[in-house]
Design an enzyme around this catalytic site. Structure first.
Site, PDB file in Angstrom:
ATOM      1  N   THR A  10     -15.627 -15.479  -9.756  1.00  0.00           N
ATOM      2  CA  THR A  10     -16.389 -14.259  -9.467  1.00  0.00           C
ATOM      3  C   THR A  10     -17.610 -14.121 -10.383  1.00  0.00           C
ATOM      4  OG1 THR A  10     -14.286 -13.263  -8.887  1.00  0.00           O
ATOM      5  CG2 THR A  10     -16.122 -11.760  -9.187  1.00  0.00           C
ATOM      6  N   VAL A 126     -16.820  -6.485 -22.676  1.00  0.00           N
ATOM      7  CA  VAL A 126     -16.349  -5.093 -22.684  1.00  0.00           C
ATOM      8  C   VAL A 126     -17.285  -4.260 -21.820  1.00  0.00           C
ATOM      9  CG1 VAL A 126     -15.788  -3.061 -24.077  1.00  0.00           C
ATOM     10  CG2 VAL A 126     -15.507  -5.345 -25.059  1.00  0.00           C
ATOM     11  N   ILE A 130     -22.112  -2.526 -18.542  1.00  0.00           N
ATOM     12  CA  ILE A 130     -22.591  -1.442 -19.427  1.00  0.00           C
ATOM     13  C   ILE A 130     -22.996  -2.028 -20.779  1.00  0.00           C
ATOM     14  CG2 ILE A 130     -21.988   0.736 -20.563  1.00  0.00           C
ATOM     15  CD1 ILE A 130     -19.659   0.993 -18.572  1.00  0.00           C
ATOM     16  N   LYS A 199     -10.140  -5.100 -25.299  1.00  0.00           N
ATOM     17  CA  LYS A 199     -11.494  -4.549 -25.360  1.00  0.00           C
ATOM     18  C   LYS A 199     -11.664  -3.609 -26.559  1.00  0.00           C
ATOM     19  CE  LYS A 199     -12.317  -5.158 -20.408  1.00  0.00           C
ATOM     20  NZ  LYS A 199     -12.119  -4.576 -19.070  1.00  0.00           N
TER      21      LYS A 199
HETATM   22  N1  HSE Z   1      -9.710  -6.229 -14.687  1.00  0.00           N
HETATM   23  C1  HSE Z   1     -10.778  -5.645 -15.393  1.00  0.00           C
HETATM   24  C2  HSE Z   1     -10.970  -4.196 -14.939  1.00  0.00           C
HETATM   25  C3  HSE Z   1     -12.044  -6.426 -15.130  1.00  0.00           C
HETATM   26  O1  HSE Z   1     -10.344  -3.776 -13.953  1.00  0.00           O
HETATM   27  O2  HSE Z   1     -11.687  -3.451 -15.580  1.00  0.00           O
HETATM   28  C4  HSE Z   1     -13.148  -6.164 -16.100  1.00  0.00           C
HETATM   29  O3  HSE Z   1     -12.839  -6.582 -17.392  1.00  0.00           O
END
Ligand code: HSE
Length: 398
Positions: A10, A126, A130, A199
């Site tokens: 992706t 993270v 953004i 994160k």
């Molecule tokens: N699986 C993560 C989310 C993807 O849903 O935010 C982005 O880090």
């Protein structure tokens, strides 16, 4: 300048797409065109325009002296760590969207990059698209960051929003999130809070300049939240959100990932659907909030391309950033203070006997009692709740 992309999933395919669609603007900002020369993947992508760029061995990139910029978008710690380390040691700049890699090996990879006069960047790890890493590393370096509270997982924020607006049960919303491609087939990392934990470990490491071990952060997900909890939340005029929090305590930080009950006037209350937001409080800044698309192909790839441009502009220079490998001892999480919302099968009299002054919440649910405690430490709550029979649920107030 030649670019290699490791992982054509992706995010990797999003990076290739942006470098094509925004070719001119990227060239203008980078000072010269950025051209994808090699794409590392296990698959062949027959018939895809990228087919002719595919390589299966990362050493094909390591040994290609023309390639100076590398994107890592494979996910997971291994083999990403081995590949990234080899790229940095070969004098190539690397940007990654991989929070698992950054949380685990960030400090070491930053040191290796510095030793080889290149950069290791990770803006996309993270908050997706953004900008949050660079603001913390440059714009807010005049501040002591006293609090970071983030909605940093899009999948769970979507699920909590749907449970709130539709009154649906967790399992039904999870199926919807999977059908929409937000949640993985195995949604554990998102719904159990592991993704958010990595994160907040990264963000806390950046503001304290030391390694924060994500294993030290108490982490709860949303898989135990039910439609009945939402009824109580509505009754209290609050929203349940999965928050990743970090607060300065003396010379260290306390951190936690858990669902919290947010009041309407909290800046994160209206952050809904797959959106992410990171609230930051600095001792000089006061409050700040970074809001936007926290996941998905193009938003995340946009942050990766931003790093590529930054690295192209500093191709002969390591940009110093402080993240020492020495581990930070986090504050004792059992000493954190909260008000706790609790559901129990015990009687109101029993609740008052154990917790003394509480506020009862009547959401019209029979056979149980809902109440909010006074502010107390996590330890005090844990001790008291053991005295109460049949605690059904506990959610902290934010
Ligand atoms: N699986 C993560 C989310 C993807 O849903 O935010 C982005 O880090």
């Amino acid at each position: 300048m030649k670019v290699a992309v490791m992982g054509y999933g992706t995010i990797g395919s999003g990076v290739v797409e942006i470098l094509n669609v925004n070719k001119d603007v990227v060239a203008k900002r980078a000072g010269e065109p950025l051209e994808v020369k090699k794409v590392l993947d296990l698959r062949d992508f027959s018939g895809d325009p990228v087919e002719k760029l595919i390589v299966h061995d990362y050493m094909d990139i390591v040994n290609d002296d023309e390639i100076s910029l590398v994107v890592e978008a494979m996910g997971g710690v291994e083999p990403a760590y081995t590949f990234v380390k080899a790229m940095l040691e070969a004098g190539k700049h690397v940007t990654t969207s991989n929070k698992a890699l950054v949380a685990d090996k960030g400090a070491e990879l930053i040191r290796i990059a510095r030793e080889h006069g290149v950069n290791f960047m990770f803006e996309a790890s993270v908050g997706g698209g953004i900008p949050i890493i660079r603001p913390l590393l440059s714009c807010l370096t005049g501040d002591v960051i006293e609090e970071i509270t983030g909605i940093v997982n899009g999948t769970t924020n979507y699920m909590m929003t749907k449970m709130t607006t539709d009154g649906s049960e967790y399992e039904d919303v999870l199926k919807e999130a999977q059908a929409l491609g937000y949640a993985e087939k195995d949604p554990t990392a998102d719904v159990e809070g592991y993704d958010a934990c990595r994160k907040i470990a990264i963000l806390t490491s950046l503001v304290c300049g030391q390694q924060v071990d994500y294993n030290d952060i108490p982490t709860e997900g949303i898989s135990h939240i039910t439609a009945t909890d939402i009824k109580y939340a509505n009754k209290m005029g609050r929203a349940i959100k999965l928050l990743a929090r970090s607060e300065k305590v003396g010379e260290t930080y306390s951190a936690r990932v858990a669902p919290y009950l947010l009041p309407k006037d909290h800046p994160l209350y209206n952050v809904n659907d797959v959106f992410n937001a990171i609230f930051v409080h600095g001792n000089m800044l006061g409050d700040g909030m970074f809001y936007g698309s926290g996941a998905g192909k193009l938003p995340t790839a946009s942050a990766v391309v931003g790093d590529l441009v930054a690295m192209a502009k500093h191709v002969d220079k390591n940009i110093f950033l402080e993240w020492k490998e020495e581990k930070l001892e986090l504050a004792n999480p059992s000493q954190q203070n909260f008000k706790f919302f609790v559901r129990t099968k015990a009687s109101a009299q029993e609740v008052e006997k154990v917790f003394h002054k509480v506020e009862f919440v009547d959401a019209g649910v029979s056979g149980e009692v809902g109440f909010v405690t006074c502010e107390m430490t996590q330890k005090a709550y844990d001790d008291k709740s053991k005295e109460l029979s049949d605690v059904v649920q506990m959610i902290r107030f934010a």
